[in-house]
Design an enzyme around this catalytic site. Structure first.
Site, PDB file in Angstrom:
ATOM      1  N   CYS A 138       0.824  -1.217   0.000  1.00 48.13           N
ATOM      2  CA  CYS A 138       0.000   0.000   0.000  1.00 48.13           C
ATOM      3  C   CYS A 138       0.850   1.256   0.000  1.00 48.13           C
ATOM      4  O   CYS A 138       0.320   2.362  -0.110  1.00 48.13           O
ATOM      5  CB  CYS A 138      -0.944  -0.014   1.192  1.00 48.13           C
ATOM      6  SG  CYS A 138      -1.888  -1.533   1.292  1.00 48.13           S
ATOM      7  N   HIS A 280      -3.217   6.672   3.391  1.00 47.93           N
ATOM      8  CA  HIS A 280      -3.667   5.374   2.883  1.00 47.93           C
ATOM      9  C   HIS A 280      -4.988   5.017   3.558  1.00 47.93           C
ATOM     10  O   HIS A 280      -5.146   5.160   4.769  1.00 47.93           O
ATOM     11  CB  HIS A 280      -2.603   4.315   3.175  1.00 47.93           C
ATOM     12  CG  HIS A 280      -3.052   2.926   2.857  1.00 47.93           C
ATOM     13  ND1 HIS A 280      -3.745   2.608   1.708  1.00 47.93           N
ATOM     14  CD2 HIS A 280      -2.920   1.762   3.545  1.00 47.93           C
ATOM     15  CE1 HIS A 280      -4.010   1.314   1.706  1.00 47.93           C
ATOM     16  NE2 HIS A 280      -3.531   0.787   2.808  1.00 47.93           N
ATOM     17  N   ASN A 310      -9.862  -0.913   1.414  1.00 45.00           N
ATOM     18  CA  ASN A 310      -8.417  -0.784   1.199  1.00 45.00           C
ATOM     19  C   ASN A 310      -8.077  -1.272  -0.209  1.00 45.00           C
ATOM     20  O   ASN A 310      -8.142  -2.465  -0.484  1.00 45.00           O
ATOM     21  CB  ASN A 310      -7.685  -1.616   2.261  1.00 45.00           C
ATOM     22  CG  ASN A 310      -6.177  -1.558   2.131  1.00 45.00           C
ATOM     23  OD1 ASN A 310      -5.648  -1.106   1.117  1.00 45.00           O
ATOM     24  ND2 ASN A 310      -5.484  -2.024   3.157  1.00 45.00           N
TER      25      ASN A 310
HETATM   26  N1  ACO Z   1     -16.779  -9.522  11.763  1.00 45.25           N
HETATM   27  C1  ACO Z   1     -17.042  -9.810  13.039  1.00 45.25           C
HETATM   28  N2  ACO Z   1     -16.071 -10.096  13.952  1.00 45.25           N
HETATM   29  C2  ACO Z   1     -14.803 -10.052  13.522  1.00 45.25           C
HETATM   30  C3  ACO Z   1     -14.457  -9.746  12.200  1.00 45.25           C
HETATM   31  C4  ACO Z   1     -15.509  -9.482  11.303  1.00 45.25           C
HETATM   32  N3  ACO Z   1     -15.308  -9.165   9.998  1.00 45.25           N
HETATM   33  N4  ACO Z   1     -13.116  -9.790  12.084  1.00 45.25           N
HETATM   34  C5  ACO Z   1     -12.617 -10.097  13.276  1.00 45.25           C
HETATM   35  N5  ACO Z   1     -13.648 -10.267  14.151  1.00 45.25           N
HETATM   36  C6  ACO Z   1     -13.573 -10.606  15.571  1.00 45.25           C
HETATM   37  C7  ACO Z   1     -12.314 -11.350  15.919  1.00 45.25           C
HETATM   38  O1  ACO Z   1     -12.475 -12.728  15.677  1.00 45.25           O
HETATM   39  C8  ACO Z   1     -12.211 -11.056  17.392  1.00 45.25           C
HETATM   40  O2  ACO Z   1     -13.102 -11.910  18.096  1.00 45.25           O
HETATM   41  P1  ACO Z   1     -12.632 -12.608  19.467  1.00 45.25           P
HETATM   42  O3  ACO Z   1     -12.363 -11.483  20.395  1.00 45.25           O
HETATM   43  O4  ACO Z   1     -13.808 -13.429  19.807  1.00 45.25           O
HETATM   44  O5  ACO Z   1     -11.403 -13.382  19.102  1.00 45.25           O
HETATM   45  C9  ACO Z   1     -12.769  -9.638  17.524  1.00 45.25           C
HETATM   46  O6  ACO Z   1     -13.537  -9.399  16.328  1.00 45.25           O
HETATM   47  C10 ACO Z   1     -11.703  -8.569  17.615  1.00 45.25           C
HETATM   48  O7  ACO Z   1     -10.717  -8.827  16.625  1.00 45.25           O
HETATM   49  P2  ACO Z   1      -9.474  -7.898  16.450  1.00 45.25           P
HETATM   50  O8  ACO Z   1      -8.581  -8.475  15.440  1.00 45.25           O
HETATM   51  O9  ACO Z   1      -8.931  -7.554  17.804  1.00 45.25           O
HETATM   52  O10 ACO Z   1     -10.193  -6.584  15.859  1.00 45.25           O
HETATM   53  P3  ACO Z   1      -9.569  -5.178  15.607  1.00 45.25           P
HETATM   54  O11 ACO Z   1     -10.328  -4.163  16.350  1.00 45.25           O
HETATM   55  O12 ACO Z   1      -8.055  -5.177  15.744  1.00 45.25           O
HETATM   56  O13 ACO Z   1      -9.902  -4.937  14.061  1.00 45.25           O
HETATM   57  C11 ACO Z   1      -8.813  -5.022  11.933  1.00 45.25           C
HETATM   58  C12 ACO Z   1      -9.356  -5.827  13.111  1.00 45.25           C
HETATM   59  C13 ACO Z   1      -9.972  -4.256  11.308  1.00 45.25           C
HETATM   60  C14 ACO Z   1      -8.216  -5.958  10.924  1.00 45.25           C
HETATM   61  C15 ACO Z   1      -7.743  -3.999  12.430  1.00 45.25           C
HETATM   62  O14 ACO Z   1      -6.827  -4.677  13.263  1.00 45.25           O
HETATM   63  C16 ACO Z   1      -7.001  -3.334  11.323  1.00 45.25           C
HETATM   64  O15 ACO Z   1      -7.555  -2.536  10.586  1.00 45.25           O
HETATM   65  N6  ACO Z   1      -5.684  -3.575  11.205  1.00 45.25           N
HETATM   66  C17 ACO Z   1      -4.852  -2.932  10.192  1.00 45.25           C
HETATM   67  C18 ACO Z   1      -5.048  -3.603   8.887  1.00 45.25           C
HETATM   68  C19 ACO Z   1      -4.367  -2.868   7.754  1.00 45.25           C
HETATM   69  O16 ACO Z   1      -4.239  -1.668   7.778  1.00 45.25           O
HETATM   70  N7  ACO Z   1      -3.963  -3.597   6.743  1.00 45.25           N
HETATM   71  C20 ACO Z   1      -3.495  -3.020   5.528  1.00 45.25           C
HETATM   72  C21 ACO Z   1      -2.040  -3.004   5.366  1.00 45.25           C
HETATM   73  S1  ACO Z   1      -1.695  -2.296   3.819  1.00 45.25           S
HETATM   74  C22 ACO Z   1      -1.213  -3.414   2.587  1.00 45.25           C
HETATM   75  O17 ACO Z   1      -0.054  -3.479   2.257  1.00 45.25           O
HETATM   76  C23 ACO Z   1      -2.270  -4.254   1.899  1.00 45.25           C
END
Ligand code: ACO
Length: 363
Positions: A138, A280, A310
């Site tokens: 990204c 981003h 994204n």
């Molecule tokens: N729907 C419902 N529940 C979900 C979902 C979903 N889609 N996804 C995860 N959960 C659950 C998990 O299983 C977890 O449940 P548990 O507590 O029972 O285990 C709970 O929600 C919390 O999960 P977390 O991973 O702690 O959620 P978080 O608030 O961290 O959000 C997310 C996850 C959205 C992925 C966030 O961490 C994020 O945005 N990270 C950065 C990602 C990013 O920017 N990536 C791009 C990089 S750029 C590139 O090069 C492509």
């Protein structure tokens, strides 16, 4: 449009430090064309509720995403890239034949080889000019803009076509709710033009970085030379991206602020000087956290993650183009484009918006 002597001096010094020519030979480089392409098909949160155990409420609260665009099966990354390229060249108002450098930033190339940039080059009918892909996730568009800027500033090229394009839907596991909701497809292209010494500069500074120690945080495990495709890799779903969301989140918030501060400082500015911050588009919470750390009001930050998710290398370009369409890019505006992604990588470009034709009033 004005630009401070201090900013120019700092920019020249930065370029000289990076080993590109002598400051006295530095050519100003500006954006003269901008074009985008997104697939028409929308994948909404309601659609995803039918596919995995998720909810619109969870996705909106945790990511800010409401829908994303998904390419039709017959459409590949080069098709989106080519459409964006044509739009950017038309916007620049130059014949295609004036382009003399082509870079495509992507992590979802049509093939491992040949380069997607070569496919785009063939599509444009531009044989002969250098064309290559750049893999920085990204951060890809920021990396590619940096490379093109230096090539132009040194006098090696006259008009560069820089494209960020990805079809992440092809490597997303739509049975994994942790990643299925995050990504979309799209392409954005910019034409950069080398001006004559003494003319106004568009691009003022860049700041790139990488930390390969974080490589496993966001990875496509199989399909390369480490783990070629096999029945076992397919069975293990290793041709889909894997991500440690929480770790990437922490890195993203920190680096969005830091890289933006660094690129501003290189040109003698501070966050308060920014007219528009184009981060981003991965997650609204990441953008909001970075915005607060930089002390920027919401109206100076571009957000379209709600409608595109994204889109990886296309993300910053799509957001910039939307800002322009909505009349948010006035001539002379100080704009920071900042990306972060797999690698881990990060990159920022600081520019003065110099283009005026086709700016605003389209929507
Ligand atoms: N729907 C419902 N529940 C979900 C979902 C979903 N889609 N996804 C995860 N959960 C659950 C998990 O299983 C977890 O449940 P548990 O507590 O029972 O285990 C709970 O929600 C919390 O999960 P977390 O991973 O702690 O959620 P978080 O608030 O961290 O959000 C997310 C996850 C959205 C992925 C966030 O961490 C994020 O945005 N990270 C950065 C990602 C990013 O920017 N990536 C791009 C990089 S750029 C590139 O090069 C492509």
């Amino acid at each position: 449009m004005t630009i401070t002597t201090q900013a120019l001096f700092e920019t020249e010094a930065a370029v000289a430090r990076n080993g590109v020519g002598k400051p006295g030979l530095l050519h100003p480089v500006r954006v003269t064309g901008l074009g985008v392409a997104v697939p028409p098909a929308r994948l909404t949160n309601a659609d995803l509720e039918q596919m995995v155990d998720t909810s619109d409420e969870w996705i909106v609260t945790r990511t800010g995403i409401r829908e994303r665009r998904i390419a039709a099966p017959e459409v590949a990354t080069s098709d989106l890239a080519l459409a964006a390229a044509r739009a950017a060249i038309a916007d620049a108002g130059i014949p295609v034949s004036e382009i003399d450098l082509l870079i495509v930033a992507t992590i979802t190339p049509d093939h491992l080889f040949p380069a997607t940039a070569c496919l785009v080059q063939a599509g444009l009918g531009l044989p002969g000019i250098p064309a290559f892909d750049l893999s920085a996730g990204c951060s890809g568009l920021a990396y590619a803009l940096d490379q093109a800027w230096h090539g132009l500033a040194a006098g090696a090229y006259r008009n560069a076509l820089v494209i960020g394009a990805d079809t992440l839907s092809r490597i997303v596991d739509f049975s994994d709710r942790r990643t299925a909701v995050l990504f979309g497809d799209g392409a954005a292209a910019l034409v950069l033009h080398r001006g004559e010494p003494g003319e106004d500069a568009g691009i003022l500074a860049s700041h790139l970085g990488a930390d390969g120690r974080g490589g496993s945080l966001l990875i496509l495990p199989a399909g390369g030379s480490r783990k070629p495709a096999s029945h076992a890799t397919v069975a293990a779903r290793e041709h889909f991206l894997r991500m440690n969301g929480q770790e990437v989140f922490k890195f993203a918030v920190r680096i969005l602020e830091e890289s933006t501060r660094q690129v501003l400082a290189k040109a003698g500015y501070s966050p308060a000087d920014l007219d528009l911050f184009v981060p981003h588009q991965a997650n609204i919470r990441i953008i909001e956290a970075a915005r607060e750390r930089l002390g920027l009001p919401p109206e100076r930050v571009v957000v379209n993650v709600d409608r595109f998710g994204n889109t990886s290398a296309a993300s910053i370009g799509l957001a910039l183009a939307e800002a322009r369409e909505r009349g948010r890019l006035r001539p002379g505006a100080l704009v920071a484009l900042t990306g972060f992604g797999t690698g881990l990588t990060w990159g920022s470009i600081l520019l003065r918006w110099t283009k005026t034709e086709n700016d605003g009033g389209q929507k």
